[in-house]
Every structure is written in C-alpha cells, then in structure tokens.
Write a protein that holds these residues in place. Structure first.
Motif, PDB file in Angstrom:
ATOM      1  N   ILE A  14      42.306  42.937  44.229  1.00 18.95           N
ATOM      2  CA  ILE A  14      42.421  41.522  43.863  1.00 18.95           C
ATOM      3  C   ILE A  14      43.091  41.442  42.494  1.00 18.95           C
ATOM      4  O   ILE A  14      42.610  42.046  41.531  1.00 18.95           O
ATOM      5  N   LYS A  15      44.183  40.700  42.435  1.00 13.75           N
ATOM      6  CA  LYS A  15      44.833  40.466  41.140  1.00 13.75           C
ATOM      7  C   LYS A  15      44.068  39.360  40.416  1.00 13.75           C
ATOM      8  O   LYS A  15      43.830  38.286  40.982  1.00 13.75           O
ATOM      9  N   ILE A  16      43.682  39.615  39.161  1.00 17.37           N
ATOM     10  CA  ILE A  16      42.913  38.623  38.410  1.00 17.37           C
ATOM     11  C   ILE A  16      43.825  38.017  37.352  1.00 17.37           C
ATOM     12  O   ILE A  16      44.367  38.733  36.498  1.00 17.37           O
ATOM     13  N   ILE A  44      43.137  35.866  42.198  1.00 18.78           N
ATOM     14  CA  ILE A  44      42.252  34.791  41.722  1.00 18.78           C
ATOM     15  C   ILE A  44      42.755  34.349  40.349  1.00 18.78           C
ATOM     16  O   ILE A  44      43.103  35.186  39.504  1.00 18.78           O
ATOM     17  N   ALA A  45      42.846  33.038  40.166  1.00 24.67           N
ATOM     18  CA  ALA A  45      43.228  32.498  38.853  1.00 24.67           C
ATOM     19  C   ALA A  45      42.019  31.766  38.270  1.00 24.67           C
ATOM     20  O   ALA A  45      41.296  31.071  38.987  1.00 24.67           O
ATOM     21  N   ILE A  46      41.804  31.951  36.966  1.00 27.23           N
ATOM     22  CA  ILE A  46      40.613  31.403  36.292  1.00 27.23           C
ATOM     23  C   ILE A  46      41.066  30.680  35.020  1.00 27.23           C
ATOM     24  O   ILE A  46      41.833  31.233  34.217  1.00 27.23           O
ATOM     25  N   CYS A  47      40.577  29.447  34.842  1.00 24.58           N
ATOM     26  CA  CYS A  47      40.880  28.739  33.595  1.00 24.58           C
ATOM     27  C   CYS A  47      39.661  27.913  33.189  1.00 24.58           C
ATOM     28  O   CYS A  47      38.706  27.784  33.959  1.00 24.58           O
ATOM     29  N   VAL A  68      46.750  39.373  33.005  1.00 24.95           N
ATOM     30  CA  VAL A  68      46.689  39.726  34.419  1.00 24.95           C
ATOM     31  C   VAL A  68      46.239  41.176  34.551  1.00 24.95           C
ATOM     32  O   VAL A  68      46.751  42.066  33.864  1.00 24.95           O
ATOM     33  N   VAL A  69      45.275  41.380  35.424  1.00 26.05           N
ATOM     34  CA  VAL A  69      44.776  42.724  35.734  1.00 26.05           C
ATOM     35  C   VAL A  69      44.925  42.895  37.244  1.00 26.05           C
ATOM     36  O   VAL A  69      44.655  41.963  38.005  1.00 26.05           O
ATOM     37  N   ASN A  70      45.377  44.064  37.666  1.00 21.45           N
ATOM     38  CA  ASN A  70      45.751  44.209  39.077  1.00 21.45           C
ATOM     39  C   ASN A  70      44.634  44.580  40.034  1.00 21.45           C
ATOM     40  O   ASN A  70      44.858  44.632  41.244  1.00 21.45           O
ATOM     41  N   SER A  71      43.448  44.851  39.508  1.00 15.97           N
ATOM     42  CA  SER A  71      42.331  45.169  40.404  1.00 15.97           C
ATOM     43  C   SER A  71      41.013  44.854  39.705  1.00 15.97           C
ATOM     44  O   SER A  71      40.887  45.050  38.492  1.00 15.97           O
TER      45      SER A  71
END
Ligand code: THU
Length: 160
Positions: free
Chosen positions: A130-132, A94-97, A142-145
């Motif tokens: 879920i990669k955040i 998931i990408a968040i901006c 980036v966090v991998n979970s």
C-alpha cells in the motif's frame, strides 16, 4: 552483539503539482472527506481516501465520541470500509490529510500506531504493498509500503 539498521525510504514533494494525476486526485478526495469528519472534541478533522486495485475510491474520516476512547481514526474507518465493501480487492494507495483551525495543516500527519497495524493487516492480507501518501498543504510525504512505517511488525506469521 550485532547492530542492524532498518531503512525506510520516504519521498518528499513540495507541491501536489509534482505528483501523478491519480495521486493528486486521491489527495483531493481525502480533503473532501476531512470536511465531513465528526471531531467535535479535538476539532482535528482527518480525511482519508483509499484507492483499490479495481480503481474504486473509498473515503473515511475520524469519528469521535463523548466517551473519548470509543472514537476511531479516519484511516481505520476508510480501510475497514474498503475491506468490507470489496473483500477480495487489494488496496493500492491511501492518502491522509487533516484540517484544523480553518485550514489544512501544512505538514503531513503520519498514521497512529493502531492505524499502521490495521493497514499492515490489509497489506499482508492481499500480499500487495500500500502506497501511503501523507498530504500536508506545504509538504507531501510518500512511503511505498506499510511495512516501511512499521518495522519489526507483528503479523499472522507469528501466530503459527
Ligand atoms: N486521528 C486520525 O483520525 N488519524 C490519525 O492518524 C491521527 C489522529 C484522529 C483521532 C482523533 O479523532 C483526532 O484525530 C485527534 O487525535
């Protein structure tokens, strides 16, 4: 008494050019989604894109309401839509901006507590991390979970 430490690993990038093409594309889609947010009250437009295990991408943005608490964050709009459209497919990333005052914000915005819990449910539901990707214009984290963003989380195991 025992003292425990919980480690969260966060990867930091200065530019999208350091990332994979797939990650960069996901950030682009999140930016596009931010532009159609409905945020007339906060004027803080959040955009999210979700990459599924079937390689489909689903987007979402925040939806506000004159009765403020009835609004909902972009992350939940996107992940619930992904889960409703593809109920058997795990979420990979998931990408968040966020966009406000005429520009994408420089530093990443982390998801709120309710969104973390919702994303964690999806992660545990499909037993797949879920990669955040928290995408600021000048810094990307980036966090991998999701588990890393919600230590000591409540999940279905506690209901047994
Ligand atoms: N918001 C999100 O959509 N995601 C977040 O992670 C934090 C906040 C929204 C809620 C509200 O519409 C606006 O941003 C200001 O809080």
């Amino acid at each position: 008494m025992k003292r425990n430490e919980i480690l969260t690993v966060v990867y930091e990038y200065d530019s999208v050019s350091e990332m994979t093409k797939e990650e960069a594309y996901l950030i682009e889609k999140a930016k596009e989604a931010a532009m159609s947010a409905y945020a007339p009250y906060s004027k803080f437009q959040v955009g999210v894109s979700v990459l599924l295990a079937n390689n489909k991408i689903v987007n979402g943005n925040n939806q506000e309401n004159a009765a403020y608490p009835s609004g909902i964050c972009a992350e939940r709009v996107a992940v619930y839509y992904a889960n409703s459209k593809y109920p058997d497919v795990a979420v990979k990333a998931i990408a968040i901006c966020a966009y406000t005052n005429g520009a994408f914000i420089k530093f990443p915005i982390p998801p709120c507590g309710s969104c973390r819990q919702s994303l964690l449910e999806t992660e545990t539901r499909f037993n797949s991390p879920i990669k955040i990707i928290l995408a600021g214009a000048e810094k990307i984290l980036v966090v991998n979970s999701m588990k890393d963003l919600l230590p000591l989380h409540f999940n279905s195991d506690h209901l047994l």
